[in-house]
Design a protein around this motif. Structure first.
Motif, short mmCIF file in Angstrom:
data_model
loop_
_atom_site.label_atom_id
_atom_site.label_comp_id
_atom_site.label_asym_id
_atom_site.label_seq_id
_atom_site.Cartn_x
_atom_site.Cartn_y
_atom_site.Cartn_z
N ILE A 232 81.10 28.30 -107.79
CA ILE A 232 80.07 28.17 -106.69
C ILE A 232 78.99 29.49 -106.63
CG2 ILE A 232 80.30 28.83 -104.05
CD1 ILE A 232 83.06 27.42 -104.25
N CYS A 233 79.56 30.52 -107.47
CA CYS A 233 78.24 31.60 -107.50
C CYS A 233 77.24 30.94 -108.36
CB CYS A 233 79.17 32.73 -108.30
SG CYS A 233 80.38 33.51 -107.46
N ILE A 234 77.42 30.27 -109.42
CA ILE A 234 76.35 29.56 -110.03
C ILE A 234 75.40 28.64 -109.32
CG2 ILE A 234 76.13 27.97 -111.93
CD1 ILE A 234 78.65 28.87 -113.24
N ILE A 235 75.99 27.76 -108.57
CA ILE A 235 75.25 27.17 -107.73
C ILE A 235 74.40 27.93 -106.65
CG2 ILE A 235 75.53 25.29 -105.73
CD1 ILE A 235 78.22 24.30 -107.43
N ASN A 236 74.94 28.99 -106.07
CA ASN A 236 74.40 29.73 -105.03
C ASN A 236 73.32 30.58 -105.65
OD1 ASN A 236 75.61 28.89 -102.64
ND2 ASN A 236 77.34 30.46 -102.93
N ALA A 237 73.45 31.11 -106.84
CA ALA A 237 72.33 31.86 -107.56
C ALA A 237 71.23 30.95 -107.86
CB ALA A 237 72.88 32.14 -108.78
N TYR A 238 71.25 29.54 -108.30
CA TYR A 238 70.22 28.61 -108.35
C TYR A 238 69.74 28.30 -107.06
CZ TYR A 238 68.07 24.18 -109.93
OH TYR A 238 67.09 23.45 -110.36
N ILE A 239 70.24 28.17 -106.08
CA ILE A 239 69.79 27.75 -104.80
C ILE A 239 68.90 29.16 -104.36
CG2 ILE A 239 70.01 27.72 -102.30
CD1 ILE A 239 72.74 25.93 -103.22
N LYS A 240 69.21 30.19 -104.30
CA LYS A 240 68.70 31.48 -103.99
C LYS A 240 67.29 31.58 -104.83
CE LYS A 240 69.30 36.33 -103.67
NZ LYS A 240 70.49 37.61 -103.77
N ARG A 241 67.61 31.29 -106.14
CA ARG A 241 66.29 31.45 -107.15
C ARG A 241 65.24 30.57 -106.83
NH1 ARG A 241 64.14 35.46 -108.12
NH2 ARG A 241 63.82 35.28 -110.12
N VAL A 242 65.76 29.21 -106.45
CA VAL A 242 64.84 28.29 -105.91
C VAL A 242 63.91 28.44 -104.78
CG1 VAL A 242 64.81 25.73 -105.33
CG2 VAL A 242 65.99 26.34 -107.23
N LYS A 243 64.68 29.08 -103.85
CA LYS A 243 64.18 29.48 -102.61
C LYS A 243 62.86 30.66 -102.85
CE LYS A 243 63.42 30.33 -98.16
NZ LYS A 243 62.18 29.46 -97.69
N GLU A 244 63.32 31.72 -103.77
CA GLU A 244 62.43 32.91 -103.96
C GLU A 244 61.35 32.47 -104.97
OE1 GLU A 244 66.05 35.92 -103.83
OE2 GLU A 244 65.45 35.52 -105.83
N ASP B 201 62.89 29.37 -116.50
CA ASP B 201 64.18 29.59 -116.76
C ASP B 201 65.04 28.99 -115.76
OD1 ASP B 201 63.94 31.69 -118.60
OD2 ASP B 201 63.65 33.39 -117.13
N LEU B 202 64.27 28.64 -114.52
CA LEU B 202 65.02 27.91 -113.56
C LEU B 202 65.22 26.55 -113.68
CD1 LEU B 202 65.63 27.87 -110.42
CD2 LEU B 202 63.40 27.02 -109.71
N VAL B 203 64.31 25.91 -114.70
CA VAL B 203 64.20 24.34 -115.19
C VAL B 203 65.42 24.33 -116.26
CG1 VAL B 203 63.07 22.72 -116.54
CG2 VAL B 203 61.85 23.77 -114.73
N ASN B 204 65.46 25.14 -116.84
CA ASN B 204 66.70 25.21 -118.01
C ASN B 204 67.95 25.73 -117.54
OD1 ASN B 204 65.08 24.46 -120.33
ND2 ASN B 204 64.10 26.36 -120.05
#
Length: 148
Positions: A120-132, A101-104
């Protein structure tokens, strides 16, 4: 805001603060019209935005707004925005359940631009999930606006 407060703001030409439900930006506005639409029994409020508080830019657009997203003070608007942003980030994070899901995710969302608070929410969600998911810290220097 209540209709009575919106009508008072219209008569006195006081500014109100509106949180755009689509972009989640906070706009400083003047109320131009308050009325009831007989067709669907809703309340129409027409505001003219003078300033986008979220991005510190002047903007001159007319909006039809919902009174529930309008506020007398900037503090009330920012608190509402913060809660909506937190909810929106959680919603986007929920889309990313796995590395696949992260890749897509970047294929389904624009991660290169931030012209409004929702992006910005879209970007921050991605950053958060990459970290997690991967324990990788993404360089955030290209992101000019970040929520806690």
């Amino acid at each position: 805001m209540k209709i009575k407060e919106l009508k008072k703001a219209m008569l006195t030409k006081d500014f109100i603060y509106y949180v755009d439900e689509e972009t989640l930006d906070v706009l400083k506005c003047i109320v131009e019209e308050v009325g009831i639409d007989d067709y669907d029994s809703t309340i129409n409020v027409v505001v003219a935005s003078k300033f986008n508080i979220s991005f510190h830019k002047e903007c001159y657009l007319n909006y039809y707004i919902r009174p529930s997203s309008a506020f007398v003070t900037i503090e009330e608007a920012l608190e509402y925005q913060y809660n909506r942003v937190d909810s929106r980030i959680s919603k986007y994070c929920a889309e990313i359940k796995s590395v696949s899901d992260l890749v897509n995710y970047p294929l389904n969302h624009n991660l290169t631009d931030y012209t409004n608070t929702n992006e910005i929410c879209i970007i921050n969600a991605y950053i958060k999930r990459v970290k997690e998911l991967l324990n990788i810290n993404i360089n955030e220097r290209s992101i000019c606006y970040r929520y806690k």
